[in-house]
Design a protein around this motif. Sequence first.
Motif, PDB file in Angstrom:
ATOM      1  N   LEU A 231      64.330  72.653  86.242  1.00 10.88           N
ATOM      2  CA  LEU A 231      65.347  73.503  86.855  1.00 10.88           C
ATOM      3  C   LEU A 231      66.671  73.374  86.111  1.00 10.88           C
ATOM      4  CD1 LEU A 231      66.327  75.411  89.045  1.00 10.88           C
ATOM      5  CD2 LEU A 231      66.706  73.425  90.530  1.00 10.88           C
ATOM      6  N   GLY A 232      67.013  72.160  85.678  1.00 14.78           N
ATOM      7  CA  GLY A 232      68.262  71.975  84.953  1.00 14.78           C
ATOM      8  C   GLY A 232      68.329  72.800  83.685  1.00 14.78           C
ATOM      9  N   ASN A 233      67.203  72.955  82.999  1.00 14.86           N
ATOM     10  CA  ASN A 233      67.192  73.748  81.767  1.00 14.86           C
ATOM     11  C   ASN A 233      67.428  75.231  82.035  1.00 14.86           C
ATOM     12  OD1 ASN A 233      66.754  71.625  79.953  1.00 14.86           O
ATOM     13  ND2 ASN A 233      64.524  71.707  80.231  1.00 14.86           N
ATOM     14  N   LEU A 234      67.193  75.677  83.262  1.00 14.46           N
ATOM     15  CA  LEU A 234      67.394  77.085  83.601  1.00 14.46           C
ATOM     16  C   LEU A 234      68.818  77.393  84.033  1.00 14.46           C
ATOM     17  CD1 LEU A 234      64.103  77.711  85.643  1.00 14.46           C
ATOM     18  CD2 LEU A 234      64.550  78.276  83.239  1.00 14.46           C
ATOM     19  N   LEU A 235      69.592  76.361  84.326  1.00 12.82           N
ATOM     20  CA  LEU A 235      70.947  76.592  84.836  1.00 12.82           C
ATOM     21  C   LEU A 235      71.905  76.923  83.702  1.00 12.82           C
ATOM     22  CD1 LEU A 235      71.290  73.629  87.372  1.00 12.82           C
ATOM     23  CD2 LEU A 235      70.760  76.017  87.890  1.00 12.82           C
ATOM     24  N   PRO A 236      72.724  77.957  83.879  1.00  6.86           N
ATOM     25  CA  PRO A 236      73.745  78.233  82.864  1.00  6.86           C
ATOM     26  C   PRO A 236      74.860  77.203  82.965  1.00  6.86           C
ATOM     27  CG  PRO A 236      74.041  79.687  84.740  1.00  6.86           C
ATOM     28  CD  PRO A 236      72.791  78.900  85.008  1.00  6.86           C
TER      29      PRO A 236
ATOM     30  N   THR B 235      72.524  80.182  94.829  1.00  8.89           N
ATOM     31  CA  THR B 235      71.488  81.209  94.970  1.00  8.89           C
ATOM     32  C   THR B 235      70.113  80.566  95.143  1.00  8.89           C
ATOM     33  OG1 THR B 235      72.768  82.752  93.613  1.00  8.89           O
ATOM     34  CG2 THR B 235      70.413  83.196  93.861  1.00  8.89           C
ATOM     35  N   TYR B 236      69.850  79.497  94.408  1.00 10.29           N
ATOM     36  CA  TYR B 236      68.565  78.810  94.496  1.00 10.29           C
ATOM     37  C   TYR B 236      68.357  78.221  95.891  1.00 10.29           C
ATOM     38  CZ  TYR B 236      64.844  75.442  93.450  1.00 10.29           C
ATOM     39  OH  TYR B 236      63.668  74.727  93.459  1.00 10.29           O
TER      40      TYR B 236
ATOM     41  N   ALA C 298      70.971  64.310  86.611  1.00 10.08           N
ATOM     42  CA  ALA C 298      69.934  64.771  85.690  1.00 10.08           C
ATOM     43  C   ALA C 298      69.741  66.280  85.776  1.00 10.08           C
ATOM     44  CB  ALA C 298      68.618  64.062  86.011  1.00 10.08           C
ATOM     45  N   LEU C 299      70.069  66.865  86.921  1.00  7.28           N
ATOM     46  CA  LEU C 299      69.928  68.309  87.106  1.00  7.28           C
ATOM     47  C   LEU C 299      70.983  69.075  86.314  1.00  7.28           C
ATOM     48  CD1 LEU C 299      68.470  70.607  88.691  1.00  7.28           C
ATOM     49  CD2 LEU C 299      70.229  70.312  90.454  1.00  7.28           C
ATOM     50  N   ILE C 300      72.234  68.655  86.408  1.00  2.00           N
ATOM     51  CA  ILE C 300      73.287  69.399  85.719  1.00  2.00           C
ATOM     52  C   ILE C 300      73.391  69.015  84.247  1.00  2.00           C
ATOM     53  CG2 ILE C 300      74.591  69.678  87.853  1.00  2.00           C
ATOM     54  CD1 ILE C 300      76.527  67.564  86.879  1.00  2.00           C
ATOM     55  N   LEU C 301      72.772  67.883  83.862  1.00  2.00           N
ATOM     56  CA  LEU C 301      72.747  67.457  82.463  1.00  2.00           C
ATOM     57  C   LEU C 301      71.311  67.083  82.107  1.00  2.00           C
ATOM     58  CD1 LEU C 301      75.959  65.208  82.500  1.00  2.00           C
ATOM     59  CD2 LEU C 301      75.753  67.524  81.568  1.00  2.00           C
ATOM     60  N   PRO C 302      70.426  68.076  81.917  1.00  2.00           N
ATOM     61  CA  PRO C 302      69.007  67.806  81.672  1.00  2.00           C
ATOM     62  C   PRO C 302      68.811  66.930  80.432  1.00  2.00           C
ATOM     63  CG  PRO C 302      69.547  70.117  81.252  1.00  2.00           C
ATOM     64  CD  PRO C 302      70.724  69.523  81.935  1.00  2.00           C
ATOM     65  N   TYR C 303      67.870  66.011  80.550  1.00  2.00           N
ATOM     66  CA  TYR C 303      67.737  64.913  79.586  1.00  2.00           C
ATOM     67  C   TYR C 303      67.635  65.388  78.137  1.00  2.00           C
ATOM     68  CZ  TYR C 303      66.370  60.375  77.735  1.00  2.00           C
ATOM     69  OH  TYR C 303      66.352  59.206  77.035  1.00  2.00           O
ATOM     70  N   GLY C 304      66.637  66.220  77.848  1.00  2.00           N
ATOM     71  CA  GLY C 304      66.390  66.602  76.455  1.00  2.00           C
ATOM     72  C   GLY C 304      67.573  67.288  75.813  1.00  2.00           C
ATOM     73  N   ALA C 305      68.141  68.275  76.502  1.00  2.00           N
ATOM     74  CA  ALA C 305      69.259  69.021  75.946  1.00  2.00           C
ATOM     75  C   ALA C 305      70.496  68.142  75.776  1.00  2.00           C
ATOM     76  CB  ALA C 305      69.577  70.215  76.838  1.00  2.00           C
ATOM     77  N   PHE C 306      70.756  67.295  76.776  1.00  2.00           N
ATOM     78  CA  PHE C 306      71.954  66.460  76.702  1.00  2.00           C
ATOM     79  C   PHE C 306      71.818  65.408  75.606  1.00  2.00           C
ATOM     80  CE2 PHE C 306      74.720  62.956  78.107  1.00  2.00           C
ATOM     81  CZ  PHE C 306      75.913  63.647  78.232  1.00  2.00           C
ATOM     82  N   ARG C 307      70.665  64.758  75.519  1.00  2.00           N
ATOM     83  CA  ARG C 307      70.479  63.734  74.493  1.00  2.00           C
ATOM     84  C   ARG C 307      70.554  64.346  73.096  1.00  2.00           C
ATOM     85  NH1 ARG C 307      66.345  62.549  71.332  1.00  2.00           N
ATOM     86  NH2 ARG C 307      66.252  60.461  70.365  1.00  2.00           N
ATOM     87  N   ALA C 308      69.926  65.509  72.875  1.00  2.00           N
ATOM     88  CA  ALA C 308      69.949  66.143  71.560  1.00  2.00           C
ATOM     89  C   ALA C 308      71.378  66.501  71.157  1.00  2.00           C
ATOM     90  CB  ALA C 308      69.062  67.391  71.569  1.00  2.00           C
TER      91      ALA C 308
END
Length: 465
Positions: A163-168, A178-179, A263-273
């Motif tokens: 879900l975090g990866n879908l959030l703008p 909305t969710y 972890a929701l507002i800062l999803p692991y993969g995207a934030f670490r990369a």
Amino acid sequence: MKNAYLGRQLRRLRESHGMTQAALARALELSPSYLNQIERNQRPLTLRVLQRLDTQFGAEAQPFQEAGDGRLTSRLRAAFADQGASISTAELHDLADNAPGLAKLILDMRRRLRNATERADLLAEQISGQPDMPAATGFEAVRDYFYTRRNHIAELDRAAEPLGNLLPIAGRADALTTYLRDRHGIRVEMRAAKGMQRRFDPAQRLLQVSEDLSDAQRSFQIGTQLALLEESPTIDRLCDASGLPADALPLLRIGLANYFAGALILPYGAFRATAEALRYDIERLSRRFDIGFETACHRLSTLQRPGAEGVPFFFIRVDRAGNISKRQSATDFHFSRFGGSCPLWTIYDAFSRPGTLLRQLAQMPDGRRYLWMARTVSQGGGRFGAPVKHFAVALGCDIAHAERLVYADGMDLHGPDAATPIGPGCKLCERDACPQRAFPMIGSPVAAEPTSSRFAPYSTVAGPR
């Protein structure tokens, strides 16, 4: 001086001089009936009467000054409260005013008990190490829970990531609003309420969130509530398996929900990369993800997914008085629980340069070196007259990882004199010659003989200012 009831002392003073009530009343320019009421504690000893006593008896009136200023009563109240005892104000005043010697003896006994308890705790910490120590409070128990898991809860991290990866990044709070409405039938309402950040009414299916929060902060509060709704089975299972005492479980439950929200507002993969690409530049990370400095530091200290680890950081937050309100660690660093912190640590310099990021190469007594970054942050405010809280936040890592950080650029990481010698707090630190030492090390000859001349530099009378 506040009015005080000191009738018994006054009667003893009068009788020691062989004076009748009438004679003392004339000397103090009082009526005999008024003096009689003072001695029977039916009237207080006022400042005017105290001044006349001082004129009449000189140094013999000093105990009235000490007993009547309220300080002894205040100290007694704190001492009894520390033991969980509730004593009425009248009883405390009576003890302080009429038996100051006994009151001071009680305070001295309390001081000795506190020192002995602290000494035992410090020795246990010194021998056992922090992770295996029994928790003194529910907060400490929860901190130790996260410490033993390297500040990474894999189940919640992976549950939050899709879900975090879908959030703008811009408008996360609106997307989560909305969710919640579409998935759970819950309405989110921005509310101006003093001291309230999040309040959920399950009967009305209404989540109220403070309107003074930023978009990221609102997202975090909504994410916390979402964790309690969707990840309750996982959180319950983690709590049941924690082995923590019952009084710590509510704190652990909210701590796990907060972890999910982060972890929701800062999803692991995207934030670490992104962190790796920016070489862990905290301020650039904050801008990229539209979050605060403290939030970025906290998330960086959780990046320990097996096979995709980030830099193992230590994270700490303190106020000006040195109180540690947050302490997380993905690896080993000795945060002293009982002995205070080292004044040479850069986290305390941050208060003298608010808003400026400071860096420090620090060396512990065992020779290990760490790179630390520190900056002040503020919370609260948002409107005129609202209180603002100020903290210093620090993020640190072993120098084995320092070259992955932009903050190591231009620093001599290995020079013999490049590092600032710090310690785990004076009562656990082996550096006898440290100019900032406030207390001797527990177990040292100085600590065992506090009256020796070696202890003079640390005394409250002759110590450095």
